[in-house]
Write a protein that holds these residues in place. Structure first.
Motif, PDB file in Angstrom:
ATOM      1  N   UNK A  24       0.838  -1.213   0.000  1.00 49.05           N
ATOM      2  CA  UNK A  24       0.000   0.000   0.000  1.00 49.05           C
ATOM      3  C   UNK A  24       0.871   1.261   0.000  1.00 49.05           C
ATOM      4  N   UNK A  25       2.034   1.188   0.655  1.00 49.16           N
ATOM      5  CA  UNK A  25       2.945   2.338   0.635  1.00 49.16           C
ATOM      6  C   UNK A  25       3.547   2.538  -0.760  1.00 49.16           C
ATOM      7  N   UNK A  26       3.798   1.431  -1.454  1.00 49.12           N
ATOM      8  CA  UNK A  26       4.304   1.533  -2.831  1.00 49.12           C
ATOM      9  C   UNK A  26       3.275   2.264  -3.686  1.00 49.12           C
ATOM     10  N   UNK A  27       1.996   1.933  -3.483  1.00 45.46           N
ATOM     11  CA  UNK A  27       0.926   2.594  -4.245  1.00 45.46           C
ATOM     12  C   UNK A  27       0.850   4.089  -3.922  1.00 45.46           C
ATOM     13  N   UNK A  28       1.025   4.415  -2.650  1.00 43.95           N
ATOM     14  CA  UNK A  28       1.010   5.830  -2.258  1.00 43.95           C
ATOM     15  C   UNK A  28       2.154   6.573  -2.947  1.00 43.95           C
ATOM     16  N   UNK A  29       3.356   5.992  -2.896  1.00 41.18           N
ATOM     17  CA  UNK A  29       4.513   6.620  -3.530  1.00 41.18           C
ATOM     18  C   UNK A  29       4.277   6.817  -5.025  1.00 41.18           C
ATOM     19  N   UNK A  30       3.728   5.786  -5.668  1.00 41.42           N
ATOM     20  CA  UNK A  30       3.457   5.878  -7.107  1.00 41.42           C
ATOM     21  C   UNK A  30       2.453   6.991  -7.401  1.00 41.42           C
ATOM     22  N   UNK A  31       1.452   7.136  -6.534  1.00 44.18           N
ATOM     23  CA  UNK A  31       0.436   8.176  -6.740  1.00 44.18           C
ATOM     24  C   UNK A  31       1.029   9.566  -6.577  1.00 44.18           C
ATOM     25  N   UNK A  32       2.179   9.647  -5.885  1.00 41.51           N
ATOM     26  CA  UNK A  32       2.850  10.931  -5.662  1.00 41.51           C
ATOM     27  C   UNK A  32       3.961  11.168  -6.682  1.00 41.51           C
ATOM     28  N   UNK A  33       4.031  10.300  -7.692  1.00 43.51           N
ATOM     29  CA  UNK A  33       4.981  10.531  -8.777  1.00 43.51           C
ATOM     30  C   UNK A  33       6.290   9.782  -8.702  1.00 43.51           C
ATOM     31  N   UNK A  89       4.784  -8.179  -7.726  1.00 42.26           N
ATOM     32  CA  UNK A  89       3.627  -8.800  -8.387  1.00 42.26           C
ATOM     33  C   UNK A  89       2.343  -8.052  -8.038  1.00 42.26           C
ATOM     34  N   UNK A  90       2.234  -7.660  -6.770  1.00 42.95           N
ATOM     35  CA  UNK A  90       1.025  -6.989  -6.288  1.00 42.95           C
ATOM     36  C   UNK A  90       0.835  -5.602  -6.885  1.00 42.95           C
ATOM     37  N   UNK A  91       1.947  -4.989  -7.299  1.00 48.04           N
ATOM     38  CA  UNK A  91       1.872  -3.618  -7.824  1.00 48.04           C
ATOM     39  C   UNK A  91       2.270  -3.574  -9.305  1.00 48.04           C
ATOM     40  N   UNK A  92       2.147  -4.708  -9.972  1.00 48.32           N
ATOM     41  CA  UNK A  92       2.593  -4.816 -11.376  1.00 48.32           C
ATOM     42  C   UNK A  92       1.844  -3.848 -12.296  1.00 48.32           C
ATOM     43  N   UNK A  93       0.642  -3.443 -11.881  1.00 52.11           N
ATOM     44  CA  UNK A  93      -0.167  -2.543 -12.720  1.00 52.11           C
ATOM     45  C   UNK A  93       0.348  -1.107 -12.734  1.00 52.11           C
ATOM     46  N   UNK A  94       1.329  -0.790 -11.881  1.00 55.66           N
ATOM     47  CA  UNK A  94       1.748   0.611 -11.728  1.00 55.66           C
ATOM     48  C   UNK A  94       2.854   1.033 -12.697  1.00 55.66           C
ATOM     49  N   UNK A  95       3.446   0.067 -13.400  1.00 54.07           N
ATOM     50  CA  UNK A  95       4.489   0.408 -14.365  1.00 54.07           C
ATOM     51  C   UNK A  95       5.751   0.980 -13.736  1.00 54.07           C
ATOM     52  N   UNK A  96       6.096   0.496 -12.531  1.00 56.19           N
ATOM     53  CA  UNK A  96       7.271   1.006 -11.827  1.00 56.19           C
ATOM     54  C   UNK A  96       8.551   0.359 -12.344  1.00 56.19           C
ATOM     55  N   UNK A  97       9.671   1.018 -12.081  1.00 55.82           N
ATOM     56  CA  UNK A  97      10.987   0.428 -12.312  1.00 55.82           C
ATOM     57  C   UNK A  97      11.455  -0.143 -10.975  1.00 55.82           C
ATOM     58  N   UNK A  98      11.699  -1.445 -10.947  1.00 52.90           N
ATOM     59  CA  UNK A  98      12.099  -2.119  -9.705  1.00 52.90           C
ATOM     60  C   UNK A  98      13.613  -2.278  -9.637  1.00 52.90           C
TER      61      UNK A  98
END
Length: 242
Positions: free
Chosen positions: A49-58, A75-84
């Motif tokens: 959930x914190x990863x999602x918050x960070x993604x929502x903040x750019x 896997x849980x945040x795969x929809x966010x298009x992040x660079x891991x």
């Protein structure tokens, strides 16, 4: 997915703003453009959930240092298009898992690991950017990997060549952790010397991953292109998961 806790969102937003201001100030002091320094949010022991918050903040770059926590979170945040970014010490037997989700592996400190990652990435049809982790302890000796990982500075070019010869790996540059109790500025100056030598031979290997919450200013002054921040963004870590 449940909606994020508004108080947590505001807390992370304020922390992120403060961290970016620190990076900007450090860049101005070092006569560098703040756009040259990327922030990697290290989310270890914090929930998806914190990863999602960070993604929502750019935030687009997220780091983890333990595969057993990183794999399910990615896997849980795969929809966010992040660079891991995988930033922790890595056992060869975890190469298959890490190669399946990581985009950048910061902690390549031996030829055997470079080979394993190259083979696993190729088998998965993926391409990984790998950084040579450099041991900045004053007493680092050739062939001896310290408790925090890293190759002796004298052997970094040789390891860079081992990364470069793997078809599925791209040599990105270098990474280091400042020695405990040492002068981070001195340590990062040593890293800059190694980074320059590698870049002289491999022009595209421009990444210098250095600096964490306590020492990001020293790292930026010595040429860091990526800083890895955890506590500064998400607060003290909770209990280790998994």
């Amino acid at each position: 997915m449940s909606h994020a806790d508004p108080a947590r969102v505001e807390q992370v937003r304020a922390n992120l703003h403060a961290a970016r201001a620190r990076i900007e100030t450090a860049c101005l002091k070092a006569d560098r453009d703040p756009s040259e320094v990327s922030l990697i949010a290290v989310t270890k022991t914090h929930p998806a959930s914190d990863v999602r918050i960070l993604a929502s903040l750019g935030v687009t770059d997220v780091g983890e240092n333990r595969d057993q926590e990183a794999a399910p979170k990615a896997a849980e945040t795969a929809d966010l298009g992040l660079t891991w970014h995988f930033v922790g010490q890595l056992q060869t037997n975890k190469a298959r898992s890490v190669a399946s989700y990581a985009d950048v592996v910061h902690s390549v400190d031996r030829a055997k690991l470079a080979r394993a990652l190259g083979e696993r990435a190729e088998a998965a049809g993926r391409r990984l950017t790998c950084l040579v982790q450099v041991n900045l302890d004053e007493d680092s000796r050739a062939g001896v990997i310290g408790p925090r990982g890293g190759v002796d500075p004298a052997d970094a070019l040789e390891l860079a060549a081992r990364v470069e010869e793997q078809d599925a790996l791209t040599l990105g540059g270098v990474m280091a952790v400042a020695p405990l109790g040492g002068d981070p500025s001195q340590a990062f100056a040593r890293l800059k010397g190694v980074a320059d030598r590698i870049r002289d031979r491999y022009a595209r290997a421009t990444m210098v991953s250095a600096g964490m919450t306590a020492d990001l200013e020293s790292a930026v002054a010595r040429g860091a292109t990526h800083v890895r921040l955890g506590t500064a963004l998400l607060g003290d870590r909770g209990p280790i998961v998994g």
